[in-house]
Design a protein around this motif. Structure first.
Motif, PDB file in Angstrom:
ATOM      1  N   LYS A  11     -13.528  -6.597  15.657  1.00  0.00           N
ATOM      2  CA  LYS A  11     -12.307  -6.385  15.033  1.00  0.00           C
ATOM      3  C   LYS A  11     -11.141  -6.895  15.640  1.00  0.00           C
ATOM      4  O   LYS A  11     -10.884  -6.502  16.745  1.00  0.00           O
ATOM      5  CB  LYS A  11     -12.267  -4.857  14.105  1.00  0.00           C
ATOM      6  CG  LYS A  11     -13.213  -4.643  13.414  1.00  0.00           C
ATOM      7  CD  LYS A  11     -13.638  -5.428  12.385  1.00  0.00           C
ATOM      8  CE  LYS A  11     -14.894  -4.953  11.710  1.00  0.00           C
ATOM      9  NZ  LYS A  11     -15.547  -5.982  10.754  1.00  0.00           N
ATOM     10  N   THR A  15      -6.225  -5.864  12.896  1.00  0.00           N
ATOM     11  CA  THR A  15      -6.725  -5.118  11.656  1.00  0.00           C
ATOM     12  C   THR A  15      -7.044  -3.636  11.826  1.00  0.00           C
ATOM     13  O   THR A  15      -6.841  -2.786  10.966  1.00  0.00           O
ATOM     14  CB  THR A  15      -8.207  -5.841  11.353  1.00  0.00           C
ATOM     15  OG1 THR A  15      -8.068  -7.200  11.158  1.00  0.00           O
ATOM     16  CG2 THR A  15      -9.053  -5.094  10.730  1.00  0.00           C
ATOM     17  N   GLU A  18      -3.526  -1.808  11.517  1.00  0.00           N
ATOM     18  CA  GLU A  18      -3.301  -1.542  10.102  1.00  0.00           C
ATOM     19  C   GLU A  18      -3.961  -0.633   9.495  1.00  0.00           C
ATOM     20  O   GLU A  18      -3.780   0.217   8.455  1.00  0.00           O
ATOM     21  CB  GLU A  18      -3.426  -2.731   9.193  1.00  0.00           C
ATOM     22  CG  GLU A  18      -2.701  -3.997   9.762  1.00  0.00           C
ATOM     23  CD  GLU A  18      -0.954  -3.526   9.285  1.00  0.00           C
ATOM     24  OE1 GLU A  18      -0.958  -3.029   8.230  1.00  0.00           O
ATOM     25  OE2 GLU A  18      -0.046  -3.912   9.889  1.00  0.00           O
ATOM     26  N   PHE A  19      -5.434  -0.652   9.787  1.00  0.00           N
ATOM     27  CA  PHE A  19      -6.333   0.576   9.105  1.00  0.00           C
ATOM     28  C   PHE A  19      -5.809   1.825   9.641  1.00  0.00           C
ATOM     29  O   PHE A  19      -5.640   2.773   8.783  1.00  0.00           O
ATOM     30  CB  PHE A  19      -7.955   0.280   9.542  1.00  0.00           C
ATOM     31  CG  PHE A  19      -8.751   1.437   9.205  1.00  0.00           C
ATOM     32  CD1 PHE A  19      -9.132   1.212   7.672  1.00  0.00           C
ATOM     33  CD2 PHE A  19      -8.968   2.344  10.018  1.00  0.00           C
ATOM     34  CE1 PHE A  19      -9.834   2.469   7.196  1.00  0.00           C
ATOM     35  CE2 PHE A  19      -9.698   3.495   9.376  1.00  0.00           C
ATOM     36  CZ  PHE A  19     -10.320   3.508   8.116  1.00  0.00           C
ATOM     37  N   ASN A  20      -5.336   2.007  10.822  1.00  0.00           N
ATOM     38  CA  ASN A  20      -5.005   3.337  11.374  1.00  0.00           C
ATOM     39  C   ASN A  20      -3.594   3.615  10.581  1.00  0.00           C
ATOM     40  O   ASN A  20      -3.360   4.928  10.477  1.00  0.00           O
ATOM     41  CB  ASN A  20      -4.646   3.348  12.861  1.00  0.00           C
ATOM     42  CG  ASN A  20      -6.249   3.456  13.562  1.00  0.00           C
ATOM     43  OD1 ASN A  20      -7.037   3.855  13.140  1.00  0.00           O
ATOM     44  ND2 ASN A  20      -6.158   2.706  14.815  1.00  0.00           N
ATOM     45  N   GLN A  22      -2.927   2.758   7.735  1.00  0.00           N
ATOM     46  CA  GLN A  22      -3.269   3.120   6.278  1.00  0.00           C
ATOM     47  C   GLN A  22      -3.694   4.603   6.391  1.00  0.00           C
ATOM     48  O   GLN A  22      -3.361   5.533   5.261  1.00  0.00           O
ATOM     49  CB  GLN A  22      -4.165   2.083   5.822  1.00  0.00           C
ATOM     50  CG  GLN A  22      -4.463   2.373   4.201  1.00  0.00           C
ATOM     51  CD  GLN A  22      -3.330   2.123   3.374  1.00  0.00           C
ATOM     52  OE1 GLN A  22      -2.390   1.584   3.628  1.00  0.00           O
ATOM     53  NE2 GLN A  22      -3.208   3.135   2.378  1.00  0.00           N
ATOM     54  N   VAL A  36     -13.615   2.250   1.806  1.00  0.00           N
ATOM     55  CA  VAL A  36     -13.489   1.208   2.781  1.00  0.00           C
ATOM     56  C   VAL A  36     -14.631   0.163   2.271  1.00  0.00           C
ATOM     57  O   VAL A  36     -15.707   0.491   1.962  1.00  0.00           O
ATOM     58  CB  VAL A  36     -13.646   1.541   4.250  1.00  0.00           C
ATOM     59  CG1 VAL A  36     -13.827   0.360   5.145  1.00  0.00           C
ATOM     60  CG2 VAL A  36     -12.851   2.774   4.658  1.00  0.00           C
ATOM     61  N   GLU A  38     -15.899  -4.006   2.746  1.00  0.00           N
ATOM     62  CA  GLU A  38     -15.762  -5.362   3.185  1.00  0.00           C
ATOM     63  C   GLU A  38     -15.906  -6.354   2.077  1.00  0.00           C
ATOM     64  O   GLU A  38     -16.769  -6.431   1.180  1.00  0.00           O
ATOM     65  CB  GLU A  38     -16.933  -5.425   4.077  1.00  0.00           C
ATOM     66  CG  GLU A  38     -16.727  -6.617   4.942  1.00  0.00           C
ATOM     67  CD  GLU A  38     -17.057  -8.120   4.674  1.00  0.00           C
ATOM     68  OE1 GLU A  38     -16.369  -9.002   4.898  1.00  0.00           O
ATOM     69  OE2 GLU A  38     -18.101  -8.187   3.715  1.00  0.00           O
TER      70      GLU A  38
END
Length: 63
Positions: A11, A15, A18-20, A22, A36, A38
């Motif tokens: 990853k 990415t 940004e996930f963290n 969110q 989540v 894909e």
């Protein structure tokens, strides 16, 4: 050297960041669940104007 599979699984730091971000936002909003998914093989990301009801992706056994 990474194999194609390893490269796909690695990853980007952006990415992950940004996930963290969110996750932090959802916690601030008192969320208790995050979905989540894909979507790399999603029909809407392949051919412009593809109809997802008739242009479903086809996966191999490995996928």
């Amino acid at each position: 050297m990474l194999t194609n599979n390893e490269r796909k699984m690695k990853k980007s730091p952006i990415t992950v960041e940004e996930f963290n971000n969110q996750v932090a936002f959802m916690k601030d909003m008192s969320a208790t669940k995050i979905v989540v998914a894909e979507l790399g093989g999603a029909v809407h990301q392949q051919v412009p104007g593809a109809d997802p009801l008739t242009s479903r992706p086809h996966f191999s056994d490995q996928q």
